[in-house]
Design a protein around this motif. Structure first.
Motif, PDB file in Angstrom:
ATOM      1  N   MET A   1       1.055  -1.256   0.077  1.00 10.08           N
ATOM      2  CA  MET A   1       0.115   0.439  -0.238  1.00 10.08           C
ATOM      3  C   MET A   1       1.283   1.073   0.226  1.00 10.08           C
ATOM      4  SD  MET A   1      -2.646   1.753   3.174  1.00 10.08           S
ATOM      5  CE  MET A   1      -2.915  -0.454   3.261  1.00 10.08           C
ATOM      6  N   ILE A   2       0.660   2.435  -0.280  1.00 12.77           N
ATOM      7  CA  ILE A   2       0.911   4.208  -0.610  1.00 12.77           C
ATOM      8  C   ILE A   2      -0.273   4.375   0.541  1.00 12.77           C
ATOM      9  CG2 ILE A   2       2.438   3.450  -2.367  1.00 12.77           C
ATOM     10  CD1 ILE A   2       0.961   5.542  -4.796  1.00 12.77           C
ATOM     11  N   CYS A   3       0.387   6.194   0.534  1.00 15.59           N
ATOM     12  CA  CYS A   3      -0.050   6.700   1.158  1.00 15.59           C
ATOM     13  C   CYS A   3      -0.279   7.857   0.885  1.00 15.59           C
ATOM     14  CB  CYS A   3      -0.201   6.453   2.157  1.00 15.59           C
ATOM     15  SG  CYS A   3      -0.094   7.022   3.802  1.00 15.59           S
ATOM     16  N   GLY A   4      -1.411   8.911   1.056  1.00 19.63           N
ATOM     17  CA  GLY A   4      -0.935  10.455   0.983  1.00 19.63           C
ATOM     18  C   GLY A   4      -1.212  10.857   2.042  1.00 19.63           C
ATOM     19  N   VAL A   5      -1.019  12.400   2.321  1.00 20.64           N
ATOM     20  CA  VAL A   5      -0.709  12.593   3.759  1.00 20.64           C
ATOM     21  C   VAL A   5      -0.847  14.779   3.230  1.00 20.64           C
ATOM     22  CG1 VAL A   5      -0.237  13.035   6.279  1.00 20.64           C
ATOM     23  CG2 VAL A   5       0.301  10.677   5.454  1.00 20.64           C
ATOM     24  N   ASP A   6      -2.119  14.805   3.859  1.00 16.46           N
ATOM     25  CA  ASP A   6      -1.585  16.200   3.619  1.00 16.46           C
ATOM     26  C   ASP A   6      -2.591  16.315   5.790  1.00 16.46           C
ATOM     27  OD1 ASP A   6      -1.245  18.697   3.038  1.00 16.46           O
ATOM     28  OD2 ASP A   6      -2.762  19.294   1.299  1.00 16.46           O
ATOM     29  N   GLU A   7      -2.486  18.098   4.943  1.00 19.71           N
ATOM     30  CA  GLU A   7      -3.792  18.598   6.599  1.00 19.71           C
ATOM     31  C   GLU A   7      -4.137  20.110   6.158  1.00 19.71           C
ATOM     32  OE1 GLU A   7      -0.387  21.373   5.376  1.00 19.71           O
ATOM     33  OE2 GLU A   7      -0.306  19.602   6.150  1.00 19.71           O
ATOM     34  N   ALA A   8      -5.165  19.972   6.548  1.00 19.44           N
ATOM     35  CA  ALA A   8      -5.817  21.598   6.867  1.00 19.44           C
ATOM     36  C   ALA A   8      -5.614  22.578   7.835  1.00 19.44           C
ATOM     37  CB  ALA A   8      -7.798  21.325   6.318  1.00 19.44           C
ATOM     38  N   GLY A   9      -6.115  23.481   8.813  1.00 18.84           N
ATOM     39  CA  GLY A   9      -6.011  23.797   8.901  1.00 18.84           C
ATOM     40  C   GLY A   9      -4.591  24.112  10.165  1.00 18.84           C
ATOM     41  N   VAL A 100       3.854  13.184   1.461  1.00 18.37           N
ATOM     42  CA  VAL A 100       3.653  13.586   2.614  1.00 18.37           C
ATOM     43  C   VAL A 100       4.077  15.368   2.084  1.00 18.37           C
ATOM     44  CG1 VAL A 100       4.716  12.386   4.060  1.00 18.37           C
ATOM     45  CG2 VAL A 100       6.089  13.808   3.724  1.00 18.37           C
ATOM     46  N   ASP A 101       3.368  15.917   2.112  1.00 15.14           N
ATOM     47  CA  ASP A 101       3.025  17.800   1.484  1.00 15.14           C
ATOM     48  C   ASP A 101       4.091  18.041   2.436  1.00 15.14           C
ATOM     49  OD1 ASP A 101       2.643  19.952   0.002  1.00 15.14           O
ATOM     50  OD2 ASP A 101       0.839  20.173   0.788  1.00 15.14           O
ATOM     51  N   ALA A 102       5.394  19.116   2.542  1.00 13.75           N
ATOM     52  CA  ALA A 102       6.614  18.856   3.289  1.00 13.75           C
ATOM     53  C   ALA A 102       6.052  20.280   4.676  1.00 13.75           C
ATOM     54  CB  ALA A 102       7.791  19.167   2.370  1.00 13.75           C
ATOM     55  N   CYS A 103       6.030  20.093   5.147  1.00 14.67           N
ATOM     56  CA  CYS A 103       6.170  21.051   6.155  1.00 14.67           C
ATOM     57  C   CYS A 103       6.460  22.462   6.496  1.00 14.67           C
ATOM     58  CB  CYS A 103       5.021  20.751   7.767  1.00 14.67           C
ATOM     59  SG  CYS A 103       2.680  20.091   6.289  1.00 14.67           S
ATOM     60  N   ASP A 104       7.903  21.539   6.047  1.00 15.45           N
ATOM     61  CA  ASP A 104       9.518  22.623   6.299  1.00 15.45           C
ATOM     62  C   ASP A 104       9.802  22.619   4.931  1.00 15.45           C
ATOM     63  OD1 ASP A 104      12.325  22.715   6.759  1.00 15.45           O
ATOM     64  OD2 ASP A 104      11.685  22.041   9.036  1.00 15.45           O
ATOM     65  N   LYS A 115      10.270  10.339   9.507  1.00  9.68           N
ATOM     66  CA  LYS A 115      10.416   8.709   9.748  1.00  9.68           C
ATOM     67  C   LYS A 115      11.012   8.700  11.142  1.00  9.68           C
ATOM     68  CE  LYS A 115      12.564   8.021   5.417  1.00  9.68           C
ATOM     69  NZ  LYS A 115      13.620   8.565   4.477  1.00  9.68           N
ATOM     70  N   GLY A 116      11.348   9.685  11.913  1.00 13.21           N
ATOM     71  CA  GLY A 116      11.855  10.240  13.264  1.00 13.21           C
ATOM     72  C   GLY A 116      10.718   9.763  14.094  1.00 13.21           C
ATOM     73  N   ASN A 117      10.284   9.620  13.985  1.00 13.68           N
ATOM     74  CA  ASN A 117       8.243   9.521  14.650  1.00 13.68           C
ATOM     75  C   ASN A 117       7.512   8.462  14.414  1.00 13.68           C
ATOM     76  OD1 ASN A 117       7.869  12.532  16.469  1.00 13.68           O
ATOM     77  ND2 ASN A 117       8.617  13.123  14.558  1.00 13.68           N
ATOM     78  N   LEU A 118       8.144   7.034  13.323  1.00 16.90           N
ATOM     79  CA  LEU A 118       7.473   6.495  12.501  1.00 16.90           C
ATOM     80  C   LEU A 118       7.096   5.125  13.543  1.00 16.90           C
ATOM     81  CD1 LEU A 118       7.885   7.031   9.017  1.00 16.90           C
ATOM     82  CD2 LEU A 118       5.844   6.627  10.181  1.00 16.90           C
ATOM     83  N   VAL A 119       6.828   5.129  14.244  1.00 13.94           N
ATOM     84  CA  VAL A 119       6.370   3.443  14.977  1.00 13.94           C
ATOM     85  C   VAL A 119       6.590   2.194  14.015  1.00 13.94           C
ATOM     86  CG1 VAL A 119       5.073   1.546  16.578  1.00 13.94           C
ATOM     87  CG2 VAL A 119       4.853   4.213  16.812  1.00 13.94           C
ATOM     88  N   CYS A 122       8.440   2.631   6.859  1.00 13.03           N
ATOM     89  CA  CYS A 122       7.563   2.936   6.022  1.00 13.03           C
ATOM     90  C   CYS A 122       8.711   4.181   5.252  1.00 13.03           C
ATOM     91  CB  CYS A 122       6.362   3.807   5.797  1.00 13.03           C
ATOM     92  SG  CYS A 122       5.596   4.528   5.316  1.00 13.03           S
ATOM     93  N   GLU A 123       8.504   3.714   3.673  1.00 13.93           N
ATOM     94  CA  GLU A 123       9.626   4.615   2.964  1.00 13.93           C
ATOM     95  C   GLU A 123       8.634   6.181   3.403  1.00 13.93           C
ATOM     96  OE1 GLU A 123      11.106   5.748  -1.668  1.00 13.93           O
ATOM     97  OE2 GLU A 123       9.855   3.640  -1.364  1.00 13.93           O
ATOM     98  N   ILE A 124       9.356   7.454   3.063  1.00 17.28           N
ATOM     99  CA  ILE A 124       8.669   8.289   2.673  1.00 17.28           C
ATOM    100  C   ILE A 124       9.512   9.851   1.622  1.00 17.28           C
ATOM    101  CG2 ILE A 124       8.486  10.893   4.034  1.00 17.28           C
ATOM    102  CD1 ILE A 124       7.073   8.454   5.386  1.00 17.28           C
ATOM    103  N   VAL A 125       8.596   9.807   1.266  1.00 18.20           N
ATOM    104  CA  VAL A 125       8.482  10.879  -0.370  1.00 18.20           C
ATOM    105  C   VAL A 125       7.823  12.444   0.336  1.00 18.20           C
ATOM    106  CG1 VAL A 125       8.721  11.265  -2.531  1.00 18.20           C
ATOM    107  CG2 VAL A 125       8.281   8.995  -1.165  1.00 18.20           C
ATOM    108  N   SER A 126       8.924  13.414   0.944  1.00 16.95           N
ATOM    109  CA  SER A 126       8.427  14.721   0.978  1.00 16.95           C
ATOM    110  C   SER A 126       8.847  15.474  -0.186  1.00 16.95           C
ATOM    111  CB  SER A 126       9.102  14.475   2.177  1.00 16.95           C
ATOM    112  OG  SER A 126       9.131  16.245   2.964  1.00 16.95           O
TER     113      SER A 126
END
Length: 212
Positions: A1-9, A100-104, A115-119, A122-126
């Motif tokens: 599975m691949i996933c996408g992550v984003d935020e609002a607010g 992930v949509d980079a927040c930095d 990555k440092g917060n993952l339990v 998972c590969e992270i593409v930021s």
């Protein structure tokens, strides 16, 4: 599975921050839905897409209210908090790769923060503007936006006309100024750690001294 992550607010001065993760076995799952970055889609179209995405994909959401955000910001920067919350959402779906949509300003640094917060590994593409580049992130942006918009509607039923919650919204600013003027402190749904609020409180304090 691949996933996408984003935020609002994220930049809102009142109301919740919502992070959404959308998981798919293949991006082909999203073919034909017409998902785009939520900012490029009308509210009516977002509402139409919301149940379709939930029906065809795995979805995880995390909502942080104003008081939680204020508490978190006494411990870490907002970017660090975002990385931790993105990681929590990713862990809920256990994908092999997450976009992930980079927040930095530094997208590679942000990937390492997540990555440092993952339990779970998972590969992270930021990337910046990942919500425009990747349909799976666009889908996550729609889930996050609709979830937050619905929360704002619920808050408005309790507090009255509060606008979108963003500092650039004159309705939101008018609501905050009126509330602070009447109560002497920000409403519970406002992020007290935001400069918008501290500036309003400073102006009220200055006005009180002048009146005195």
């Amino acid at each position: 599975m691949i996933c996408g992550v984003d935020e609002a607010g994220k930049g809102s001065v009142l109301g919740p921050l919502v992070v959404a993760a959308v998981g798919v076995t293949s991006e082909n799952v999203l073919d034909g839905l017409g998902v785009k970055d939520s900012k490029l889609v009308s509210p009516k179209e977002r509402e139409r897409l919301y149940p379709l995405i939930r029906a065809q994909c795995k979805v995880a959401t995390i909502k942080l209210d104003a008081q939680e955000i204020d508490a978190i910001r006494t411990e870490m920067t907002l970017n660090a908090a975002m990385a931790r919350t993105h990681a929590r959402a990713i862990d809920k779906l256990s994908p092999s790769c997450a976009y992930v949509d980079a927040c930095d300003v530094n997208s590679f640094r942000y990937a390492e923060m997540v990555k440092g917060n993952l339990v779970k590994q998972c590969e992270i593409v930021s990337e910046h503007h990942a919500d425009v580049k990747y349909p799976v992130v666009s889908a996550a942006s729609i889930i996050a936006k609709v979830t937050r918009d619905r929360a704002i509607v619920t808050l408005a039923k309790k507090y009255g006309e509060i606008g979108s919650g963003y500092p650039a919204d004159p309705v939101t600013i008018r609501f905050l100024e009126t509330w602070i003027g009447e109560h002497g402190s920000p409403p519970p749904i406002a992020r007290k750690s935001w400069k918008t609020i501290s500036a309003m409180l400073a102006r009220k304090s200055q006005k009180s001294l002048m009146d005195f």
